[in-house]
Design a protein around this motif. Sequence first.
Motif, PDB file in Angstrom:
ATOM      1  N   ARG A 125       3.579 -58.382  27.982  1.00 56.64           N
ATOM      2  CA  ARG A 125       4.389 -57.514  27.122  1.00 56.64           C
ATOM      3  C   ARG A 125       3.565 -56.970  25.958  1.00 56.64           C
ATOM      4  NH1 ARG A 125       7.364 -58.903  22.685  1.00 56.64           N
ATOM      5  NH2 ARG A 125       7.072 -61.108  23.163  1.00 56.64           N
ATOM      6  N   GLN A 126       2.791 -57.825  25.289  1.00 59.25           N
ATOM      7  CA  GLN A 126       2.012 -57.385  24.135  1.00 59.25           C
ATOM      8  C   GLN A 126       0.871 -56.451  24.546  1.00 59.25           C
ATOM      9  OE1 GLN A 126       2.739 -57.723  21.098  1.00 59.25           O
ATOM     10  NE2 GLN A 126       4.205 -59.412  21.029  1.00 59.25           N
ATOM     11  N   PHE A 127       0.247 -56.719  25.687  1.00 58.71           N
ATOM     12  CA  PHE A 127      -0.860 -55.872  26.129  1.00 58.71           C
ATOM     13  C   PHE A 127      -0.364 -54.463  26.440  1.00 58.71           C
ATOM     14  CE2 PHE A 127      -4.066 -54.084  28.856  1.00 58.71           C
ATOM     15  CZ  PHE A 127      -5.255 -54.590  28.361  1.00 58.71           C
ATOM     16  N   ARG A 128       0.749 -54.377  27.136  1.00 52.00           N
ATOM     17  CA  ARG A 128       1.270 -53.050  27.474  1.00 52.00           C
ATOM     18  C   ARG A 128       1.700 -52.294  26.222  1.00 52.00           C
ATOM     19  NH1 ARG A 128       4.883 -51.565  32.695  1.00 52.00           N
ATOM     20  NH2 ARG A 128       4.882 -49.315  32.401  1.00 52.00           N
ATOM     21  N   HIS A 129       2.275 -53.003  25.269  1.00 53.58           N
ATOM     22  CA  HIS A 129       2.695 -52.358  24.023  1.00 53.58           C
ATOM     23  C   HIS A 129       1.490 -51.827  23.250  1.00 53.58           C
ATOM     24  CE1 HIS A 129       5.114 -51.575  20.454  1.00 53.58           C
ATOM     25  NE2 HIS A 129       4.209 -52.228  19.734  1.00 53.58           N
ATOM     26  N   ARG A 130       0.382 -52.571  23.277  1.00 53.19           N
ATOM     27  CA  ARG A 130      -0.808 -52.196  22.503  1.00 53.19           C
ATOM     28  C   ARG A 130      -1.604 -51.081  23.171  1.00 53.19           C
ATOM     29  NH1 ARG A 130      -3.826 -52.227  17.741  1.00 53.19           N
ATOM     30  NH2 ARG A 130      -6.039 -52.420  18.210  1.00 53.19           N
TER      31      ARG A 130
END
Length: 316
Positions: free
Chosen positions: A258-263
Motif C-alpha cells: 500500500r505504501q509503495f504504490r502510494h509513493r
Amino acid sequence: MFASHHAPSGASRPPGAAAAFECRYQAGSADWIGGPGLALVAGFEGITRIRTAEGQWSLAAGQVHVVEGPLVVFADRGDRPAWGVVAGTAAEWGTALGELGIPAARRFVPPGEYRLEPVQLDRLRALCLLAGRVSTHRALGILDDFGRWHRAVLEQIDRCPGRSLGQRRRVHARLQRARNLLRARCTQGYPTRHAASVVGYTVGHFQRIFHRVFGETVQGFVLRQRLEVARHLLETSQLSVGDVGLAAGFESRWAFARQFRHRFGATAGAFRRNALACADATAQRPPPGSAPAAPRTAARVPNVSRYPDDARLPAA
C-alpha cells in the motif's frame, strides 16, 4: 575500514596558502575517507554509501548531504555508482561564504540534506570533475547559487529552540545526528526511541522539534527512508516483492504494498519489471561512438529429420 585514496580534508595547509576545496569525482567502487572538516557529498548515479559515527546510510542519485567528518564515502560496483565530494575545513567554507557577502555570524555550513535542482546538480558534477585542489573563488564561480542552498538550511536553524544563534546551531547539530541515526537504522524496529535517547530528548519532545525544524514528522521521514531502501532492493536484489518489504522494515507485505504504490504510483512488482527492462535496454545499447555491429547471419543447421534417432549427426 576501507583503504583511503585521499588525504584527509582536515590536514594542515602550508602557511599563507589560499583557501581551496578538495574536489573528487568517482564512478565505480573506490572509497574516500574524509577528515574532521566538512564534506559535501553528492550522488550522481546509482547508490552511494556514507559511514559516520552515527551509522551507515545510502545516498540516491540526485541527493546531496553535507556531513561533518570523519566519514567514509564508498559504493559497491553492483550499485552502478557515480558520486562526488567537495571537502574543506570550516575556515575554508567560511572564506567561501564571505565571498558571497554572507554576514560573519552566519559563515558556516550546517550539516544536513541540501535539495538541488537538476541544473544545480550538473554544476556540482562539473566542480567535482575538476578533481584536485580548487580555489574557493573558482568553486563559487561554478556553484553560483550556493547561497540559496545555504539559506535553506539556515532557515532550519532559525526554527530550532534557543535564545542565541549558537544555541540554535547546537540544537540543529543534535537533530542532524538523530536524523542520520534514523537513516542508518530505518529498517530496524523503533528507531525513533533510539534516536531520541541518543540526543537526550524524550520521544514526544523529539518528535515535536523534528517536525517543527524539518517540516515532516519523524514517522514520515522513516517511512520515506524505508521506501528508498525497498526501491533499491527491487532494482538490485533477487528477493521476492514480499521479502523486500520485510527487509526494508515494514511490518507486513500488505502495508508495504500500500505504501509503495502510494509513493511511487505503481505496484512494487510493476516497478521491478520496468527497472529490469530499463537495465536490459541500457546493457544492450552500444557505447557512444562505437561502430554498428555487423548483421548476424543465421547458422546453417543440418536437416536431421532423415537420420534415424540413434544415428550420429554428420561432423561439421
